[in-house]
Design a protein around this motif. Structure first.
Motif, PDB file in Angstrom:
ATOM      1  N   UNK A   1       0.812  -1.214   0.000  1.00  0.00           N
ATOM      2  CA  UNK A   1       0.000   0.000   0.000  1.00  0.00           C
ATOM      3  C   UNK A   1       0.846   1.263   0.000  1.00  0.00           C
ATOM      4  N   UNK A   2       2.050   1.136   0.528  1.00  0.00           N
ATOM      5  CA  UNK A   2       2.891   2.334   0.635  1.00  0.00           C
ATOM      6  C   UNK A   2       3.769   2.558  -0.597  1.00  0.00           C
ATOM      7  N   UNK A   3       3.807   1.560  -1.502  1.00  0.00           N
ATOM      8  CA  UNK A   3       4.663   1.692  -2.688  1.00  0.00           C
ATOM      9  C   UNK A   3       3.878   2.383  -3.808  1.00  0.00           C
ATOM     10  N   UNK A   4       4.162   3.629  -4.007  1.00  0.00           N
ATOM     11  CA  UNK A   4       3.503   4.338  -5.120  1.00  0.00           C
ATOM     12  C   UNK A   4       4.414   4.314  -6.340  1.00  0.00           C
ATOM     13  N   UNK A   5       4.002   4.959  -7.386  1.00  0.00           N
ATOM     14  CA  UNK A   5       4.735   4.904  -8.645  1.00  0.00           C
ATOM     15  C   UNK A   5       6.152   5.460  -8.506  1.00  0.00           C
ATOM     16  N   UNK A   6       6.256   6.556  -7.796  1.00  0.00           N
ATOM     17  CA  UNK A   6       7.589   7.149  -7.654  1.00  0.00           C
ATOM     18  C   UNK A   6       8.528   6.252  -6.868  1.00  0.00           C
ATOM     19  N   UNK A   7       7.965   5.566  -5.877  1.00  0.00           N
ATOM     20  CA  UNK A   7       8.791   4.626  -5.109  1.00  0.00           C
ATOM     21  C   UNK A   7       9.262   3.485  -6.004  1.00  0.00           C
ATOM     22  N   UNK A   8       8.326   2.974  -6.815  1.00  0.00           N
ATOM     23  CA  UNK A   8       8.717   1.907  -7.758  1.00  0.00           C
ATOM     24  C   UNK A   8       9.863   2.388  -8.649  1.00  0.00           C
ATOM     25  N   UNK A   9       9.714   3.581  -9.182  1.00  0.00           N
ATOM     26  CA  UNK A   9      10.749   4.095 -10.076  1.00  0.00           C
ATOM     27  C   UNK A   9      12.074   4.290  -9.329  1.00  0.00           C
ATOM     28  N   UNK A  10      11.980   4.761  -8.083  1.00  0.00           N
ATOM     29  CA  UNK A  10      13.198   4.915  -7.283  1.00  0.00           C
ATOM     30  C   UNK A  10      13.899   3.580  -7.084  1.00  0.00           C
ATOM     31  N   UNK A  11      13.081   2.555  -6.780  1.00  0.00           N
ATOM     32  CA  UNK A  11      13.668   1.222  -6.571  1.00  0.00           C
ATOM     33  C   UNK A  11      14.335   0.709  -7.839  1.00  0.00           C
ATOM     34  N   UNK A  12      13.692   0.939  -8.982  1.00  0.00           N
ATOM     35  CA  UNK A  12      14.262   0.494 -10.262  1.00  0.00           C
ATOM     36  C   UNK A  12      15.567   1.242 -10.535  1.00  0.00           C
ATOM     37  N   UNK A  13      15.549   2.517 -10.301  1.00  0.00           N
ATOM     38  CA  UNK A  13      16.755   3.311 -10.552  1.00  0.00           C
ATOM     39  C   UNK A  13      17.879   2.908  -9.601  1.00  0.00           C
ATOM     40  N   UNK A  14      17.518   2.638  -8.365  1.00  0.00           N
ATOM     41  CA  UNK A  14      18.547   2.185  -7.407  1.00  0.00           C
ATOM     42  C   UNK A  14      19.174   0.871  -7.883  1.00  0.00           C
ATOM     43  N   UNK A  15      18.334  -0.011  -8.420  1.00  0.00           N
ATOM     44  CA  UNK A  15      18.837  -1.319  -8.886  1.00  0.00           C
ATOM     45  C   UNK A  15      19.797  -1.124 -10.060  1.00  0.00           C
ATOM     46  N   UNK A  16      19.387  -0.241 -11.014  1.00  0.00           N
ATOM     47  CA  UNK A  16      20.246  -0.009 -12.169  1.00  0.00           C
ATOM     48  C   UNK A  16      21.564   0.640 -11.729  1.00  0.00           C
ATOM     49  N   UNK A  17      21.463   1.568 -10.810  1.00  0.00           N
ATOM     50  CA  UNK A  17      22.682   2.222 -10.305  1.00  0.00           C
ATOM     51  C   UNK A  17      23.584   1.198  -9.628  1.00  0.00           C
ATOM     52  N   UNK A  18      22.975   0.280  -8.898  1.00  0.00           N
ATOM     53  CA  UNK A  18      23.768  -0.745  -8.215  1.00  0.00           C
ATOM     54  C   UNK A  18      24.509  -1.618  -9.239  1.00  0.00           C
ATOM     55  N   UNK A  19      23.780  -1.931 -10.336  1.00  0.00           N
ATOM     56  CA  UNK A  19      24.402  -2.729 -11.386  1.00  0.00           C
ATOM     57  C   UNK A  19      25.580  -1.992 -11.982  1.00  0.00           C
ATOM     58  N   UNK A  20      25.368  -0.716 -12.259  1.00  0.00           N
ATOM     59  CA  UNK A  20      26.446   0.090 -12.852  1.00  0.00           C
ATOM     60  C   UNK A  20      27.632   0.175 -11.890  1.00  0.00           C
ATOM     61  N   UNK A  21      27.305   0.281 -10.602  1.00  0.00           N
ATOM     62  CA  UNK A  21      28.388   0.341  -9.618  1.00  0.00           C
ATOM     63  C   UNK A  21      29.140  -0.983  -9.534  1.00  0.00           C
TER      64      UNK A  21
END
Lengths: 175, 193
Positions: free
Chosen positions: B171-191
């Motif tokens: 219930x607390x995961x809105x669209x922006x949170x989803x996008x943040x999580x996706x971006x964090x994952x991609x950044x982690x991969x790049x790192x």
């Protein structure tokens, strides 16, 4: 364990798609249909129920894929369902995708996400996975609400998990 | 007149004695106790002849009969003596057997009482053991049930907690949170690269 029958179907589908010249599109559509097929019990039961006439099962496939998918995709799925191999469809498609990726010297990277990814995100994700694994990847995105949030990528035997579901499961284990 | 009367009259006649016969034919002697002499003579001779004949002819048979009777009586006496001896022996045996039976009865009774005592003791020990086992099993069952209930309770709490966490998190995961999580994952991969 490799099943010669599944390998045979996968090779046949791959050769047909490649002969039609649209292997990338067909492969992608088949992959997404296979994931939907796996997660939808009603659809799977309808297409594998031998009490339902084959013509009826094929018309279901036509109704689902006909308007949206490439005609080759529809025909290949119809061929598998019509041959009574509906239960093996996901495995056949996975083998086909692996074969297509190998043909392109790529590794299949299956990514599960709670929300659809943009083209840009998919491109950056593929690049990141290629750098992280040292392999060229054939990215396959599956929208799976059960992950709750974040992503999980599987490349061969490597799993990179960044899902909320996994974090919650870890928390539960600690509890 | 009977035959004896005739013989007596004939004797009197031969002896020359006067025979007095009354009107009714009855002979009357000279003495009321002594017979006539002729009668004595003839009666004696007849008695001697009869005695001789008896001794001569009936004597052996009588002797033989007497001997046989004596032997029979002796045999009966011997049989009776033997029967008495047998009865005495049998009585002795019976008395002995009776004594043996009494002793056997006493022995059996003593043995039965000993067995009964052993069975009572064994039963009591077994009963005590079974009671102890039942008690131990009861304690173990109670402990197991307590543990099982505790486990079930913990499992149910965990399940409810998990469902609550899922509900709250999803219930607390809105669209922006989803996008943040996706971006964090991609950044982690790049790192990682």
């Amino acid at each position: 364990m490799s099943d010669p029958r599944i390998d045979g179907y996968a090779r046949a589908l791959f050769e047909v798609a490649r002969a039609e010249g649209n292997i990338d599109t067909v492969e992608d559509e088949l992959f997404r249909f296979a994931r939907t097929y796996e997660s939808n019990d009603d659809l799977r039961n309808a297409l594998t129920d031998e009490m339902i006439p084959a013509t009826r099962r094929l018309s279901i496939v036509e109704d689902l894929l006909g308007p949206k998918a490439n005609p080759t995709t529809t025909q290949l799925v119809s061929m598998v369902i019509g041959a009574g191999r509906g239960r093996d469809l996901p495995a056949i498609v996975d083998r086909l995708v692996a074969r297509a990726s190998t043909a392109k010297s790529q590794e299949v990277a299956e990514v599960r996400t709670a929300v659809p990814l943009s083209e840009d995100q998919q491109a950056r994700l593929a690049a990141g996975l290629a750098k992280a694994t040292g392999k060229q990847v054939n990215l396959k995105v599956v929208v799976d609400p059960t992950v709750l949030g974040g992503l999980v990528a599987t490349v061969g035997d490597t799993v990179i998990d960044g899902t909320v579901r996994t974090r919650i499961d870890q928390l539960k284990s600690r509890l | 007149m009977n035959v004896l009367g005739i013989a007596v009259t004939a004797g009197h006649f031969l002896a020359g004695e006067e025979i007095v016969v009354d009107s009714q034919g009855h002979v009357t002697t000279h003495s009321w106790i002594l017979p006539e002499t002729a009668e004595i003579i003839w009666g004696g001779l007849a008695s001697l002849i009869i005695f001789f004949l008896l001794v001569k002819f009936a004597g052996p048979a009588i002797k033989k009969g007497m001997a046989a009777r004596t032997q029979r009586i002796q045999d009966q006496l011997d049989g009776a003596a033997q029967a008495k001896a047998a009865a005495t022996a049998e009585a002795a045996q019976i008395r002995q057997a009776k004594g043996d039976i009494a002793a056997e009865r006493s022995r059996i009774m003593a043995e039965a009482e000993a067995q009964a005592a052993a069975i009572r003791q064994d039963s009591a020990a077994r009963l005590a053991s079974e009671l102890a086992d039942l008690e131990a099993k009861g304690h173990a069952d109670i402990a197991a049930a307590r543990g099982r209930v505790g486990d079930e309770l913990r499992s149910e709490i965990a399940r409810l907690s998990s469902a609550a966490v899922d509900h709250v998190v999803s219930g607390s995961l809105d669209e922006s949170t989803h996008q943040d999580l996706i971006e964090q994952f991609i950044s982690r991969l790049e790192a990682m690269a």
